[in-house]
Design a protein around this motif. Structure first.
Motif, mmCIF file in Angstrom:
data_model
loop_
_atom_site.group_PDB
_atom_site.id
_atom_site.type_symbol
_atom_site.label_atom_id
_atom_site.label_comp_id
_atom_site.label_asym_id
_atom_site.label_seq_id
_atom_site.Cartn_x
_atom_site.Cartn_y
_atom_site.Cartn_z
ATOM 1 N N ALA B 52 0.820 -1.216 0.000
ATOM 2 C CA ALA B 52 0.000 0.000 0.000
ATOM 3 C C ALA B 52 0.852 1.264 0.000
ATOM 4 N N ALA B 53 2.044 1.186 0.605
ATOM 5 C CA ALA B 53 2.903 2.373 0.675
ATOM 6 C C ALA B 53 3.836 2.468 -0.524
ATOM 7 N N GLY B 54 3.893 1.419 -1.339
ATOM 8 C CA GLY B 54 4.794 1.423 -2.491
ATOM 9 C C GLY B 54 6.259 1.341 -2.092
ATOM 10 N N VAL B 55 6.544 0.605 -1.004
ATOM 11 C CA VAL B 55 7.943 0.415 -0.588
ATOM 12 C C VAL B 55 8.200 -1.086 -0.435
ATOM 13 N N SER B 56 9.452 -1.456 -0.203
ATOM 14 C CA SER B 56 9.763 -2.870 0.010
ATOM 15 C C SER B 56 9.614 -3.208 1.501
ATOM 16 N N ARG B 57 9.407 -4.495 1.785
ATOM 17 C CA ARG B 57 9.343 -4.903 3.194
ATOM 18 C C ARG B 57 10.614 -4.558 3.961
ATOM 19 N N PRO B 58 11.807 -4.783 3.386
ATOM 20 C CA PRO B 58 13.026 -4.423 4.127
ATOM 21 C C PRO B 58 13.075 -2.948 4.512
ATOM 22 N N THR B 59 12.495 -2.093 3.682
ATOM 23 C CA THR B 59 12.466 -0.666 4.023
ATOM 24 C C THR B 59 11.698 -0.446 5.326
ATOM 25 N N ILE B 60 10.606 -1.185 5.489
ATOM 26 C CA ILE B 60 9.828 -1.039 6.726
ATOM 27 C C ILE B 60 10.584 -1.648 7.898
ATOM 28 N N TYR B 61 11.139 -2.845 7.684
ATOM 29 C CA TYR B 61 11.860 -3.520 8.780
ATOM 30 C C TYR B 61 13.091 -2.743 9.226
ATOM 31 N N ARG B 62 13.624 -1.909 8.311
ATOM 32 C CA ARG B 62 14.796 -1.121 8.696
ATOM 33 C C ARG B 62 14.453 -0.185 9.862
ATOM 34 N N ARG B 63 13.200 0.229 9.934
ATOM 35 C CA ARG B 63 12.849 1.165 11.002
ATOM 36 C C ARG B 63 12.014 0.544 12.106
ATOM 37 N N TRP B 64 11.125 -0.403 11.749
ATOM 38 C CA TRP B 64 10.222 -0.995 12.753
ATOM 39 C C TRP B 64 10.431 -2.499 12.815
ATOM 40 N N SER B 65 10.504 -3.047 14.028
ATOM 41 C CA SER B 65 10.858 -4.463 14.165
ATOM 42 C C SER B 65 9.688 -5.402 13.882
ATOM 43 N N SER B 66 8.458 -4.904 13.954
ATOM 44 C CA SER B 66 7.299 -5.769 13.683
ATOM 45 C C SER B 66 6.106 -4.913 13.302
ATOM 46 N N LYS B 67 5.087 -5.591 12.766
ATOM 47 C CA LYS B 67 3.833 -4.924 12.430
ATOM 48 C C LYS B 67 3.279 -4.143 13.617
ATOM 49 N N ALA B 68 3.345 -4.730 14.808
ATOM 50 C CA ALA B 68 2.771 -4.066 15.985
ATOM 51 C C ALA B 68 3.441 -2.712 16.231
ATOM 52 N N HIS B 69 4.752 -2.650 15.994
ATOM 53 C CA HIS B 69 5.462 -1.382 16.217
ATOM 54 C C HIS B 69 5.090 -0.333 15.157
ATOM 55 N N VAL B 70 4.910 -0.760 13.913
ATOM 56 C CA VAL B 70 4.456 0.179 12.865
ATOM 57 C C VAL B 70 3.064 0.696 13.226
ATOM 58 N N VAL B 71 2.171 -0.247 13.570
ATOM 59 C CA VAL B 71 0.793 0.125 13.893
ATOM 60 C C VAL B 71 0.764 1.063 15.096
ATOM 61 N N PHE B 72 1.564 0.739 16.112
ATOM 62 C CA PHE B 72 1.597 1.576 17.312
ATOM 63 C C PHE B 72 1.931 3.021 16.947
ATOM 64 N N GLU B 73 2.973 3.192 16.146
ATOM 65 C CA GLU B 73 3.373 4.564 15.787
ATOM 66 C C GLU B 73 2.325 5.223 14.879
ATOM 67 N N ALA B 74 1.756 4.452 13.955
ATOM 68 C CA ALA B 74 0.772 5.017 13.028
ATOM 69 C C ALA B 74 -0.516 5.410 13.755
ATOM 70 N N ALA B 75 -0.957 4.582 14.689
ATOM 71 C CA ALA B 75 -2.237 4.826 15.351
ATOM 72 C C ALA B 75 -2.124 5.891 16.435
ATOM 73 N N PHE B 76 -1.021 5.871 17.160
ATOM 74 C CA PHE B 76 -0.927 6.749 18.319
ATOM 75 C C PHE B 76 -0.053 7.962 18.054
ATOM 76 N N ALA B 77 0.400 8.106 16.805
ATOM 77 C CA ALA B 77 1.044 9.338 16.341
ATOM 78 C C ALA B 77 2.031 9.936 17.332
ATOM 79 N N ILE B 78 3.032 9.146 17.639
ATOM 80 C CA ILE B 78 4.048 9.610 18.588
ATOM 81 C C ILE B 78 4.827 10.764 17.975
ATOM 82 N N ASP B 79 4.776 11.916 18.619
ATOM 83 C CA ASP B 79 5.636 12.994 18.141
ATOM 84 C C ASP B 79 6.462 13.522 19.306
ATOM 85 N N GLY B 80 6.576 12.705 20.344
ATOM 86 C CA GLY B 80 7.408 13.080 21.487
ATOM 87 C C GLY B 80 6.767 14.163 22.346
#
Lengths: 207, 207
Positions: B52-80
């Motif tokens: 959906a984002a038009g990127v490779s899976r390794p690109t996502i794994y480079r920053r987030w260790s699992s789906k739950a971590h991507v979802v956590f940041e996407a849903a709860f919009a951590i901006d510190g």
């Protein structure tokens, strides 16, 4: 622990008319509970339940349509007659018992292992949604409303207390304290929650 | 919506030293949010996010260790720097705003789609557990405690109100009302919950 699998040879076809062996059901329930506390909701599967109970997968599917339905019954022990609310005649005593019972319920290892998975799963399973609502909510909600009505008739509780909100406060706070926060000490939670509910946060002279 | 995948050729090796393209991160976050509300937490995967984002899976794994971590940041919009609590100077006004904000938070479609899945997942992911605790709990808990202390100093709120329990009441009741019960009307919940918390359930003459 495993009961003999009398239906193993029946294959995928549901066997109608033949009574189920209650020992098979008990073995499935016991195996599911054991797996829940051992490996957690996500790691439980129809396959692992079948193996642990010593039955075939079709035997389980004959009675339960999915893992979530097996887990729901195993964790929340539906016997058509869930525990009645405490009725000492003294509202504050009954309230404390209700809160204590709710915390103990959420902290039962099997309930703790199953609840979040079941709640996530029921978002896409309307039958499971209805069953959880009926068991965890509607019956106890009505009983609490009755308890509050009696106390209001006795002049102990304000007549304008919203019983739906009170229910959400008691069940939601204990749910959050036990399953999300996790750090709350039971005695402390019972004392402070009941005190807040009975007396409110506002100082007397301000009212 | 898809940003160009600048790291697509880098394969599975993490590329150190090269700055990440912020547009890639934004595309991943937007795609995750869209998928959450479209198909729900369980059906989201690293694969579907990548597509959906038009990127490779390794690109996502480079920053987030699992789906739950991507979802956590996407849903709860951590901006510190999550939203500050309301501070009108009037405790009851601030309490109402807190409750209204909490209900609105749990009912945001992305939060509603992600929360139960994340809470279930963090039972076996200690890093995720710490991050959710920090974001959803510790900071706001401390701010609420400060609000109550100020009100107690002003003589508006009883000094013995347990702020940890009050936090669990506010967050737990709104969580349960929005995500489990689901039927509670927001205005009604704000009115009845704040009234119960301020005034308590007990009739005056009994105290």
């Amino acid at each position: 622990m495993a009961a003999p699998d009398r239906d193993a040879t029946a294959g995928l076809e549901p066997v109608r008319g033949r009574p189920r062996d209650p020992r098979t059901d008990s073995a499935i329930m016991a195996a599911t509970r054991r797996l829940l506390t051992d490996v957690g909701y996500d790691q439980v599967s129809m396959e692992s339940i079948a193996r642990a109970a010593g039955v075939s997968r079709p035997t389980i599917y004959r009675r339960w349509s999915s893992k979530a339905h097996v887990v729901f019954e195993a964790a929340f022990a539906i016997d058509g007659d869930t525990a009645e609310l405490p009725r000492s005649g003294d509202f504050e005593t009954d309230l404390r018992e209700f809160v204590r019972g709710a915390v103990a319920f959420w902290r039962e290892p099997v309930v703790e292992a199953a609840t979040l998975g079941i709640l996530a799963e029921r978002r896409r399973d309307s039958e499971l949604h209805i069953r959880t609502q009926q068991l965890l909510d509607d019956k106890i909600r009505a009983e609490l409303a009755e308890l509050v009505r009696t106390a209001a008739d006795q002049g102990v509780v304000r007549a304008d207390v919203d019983t739906d909100t009170l229910f959400n406060v008691l069940v939601g706070t204990t749910f959050y304290g036990a399953l999300v926060d996790g750090r709350a000490d039971t005695d402390h939670l019972v004392d402070t929650l009941c005190s807040l509910i009975m007396h409110g946060a506002q100082t007397r002279e301000k009212e």
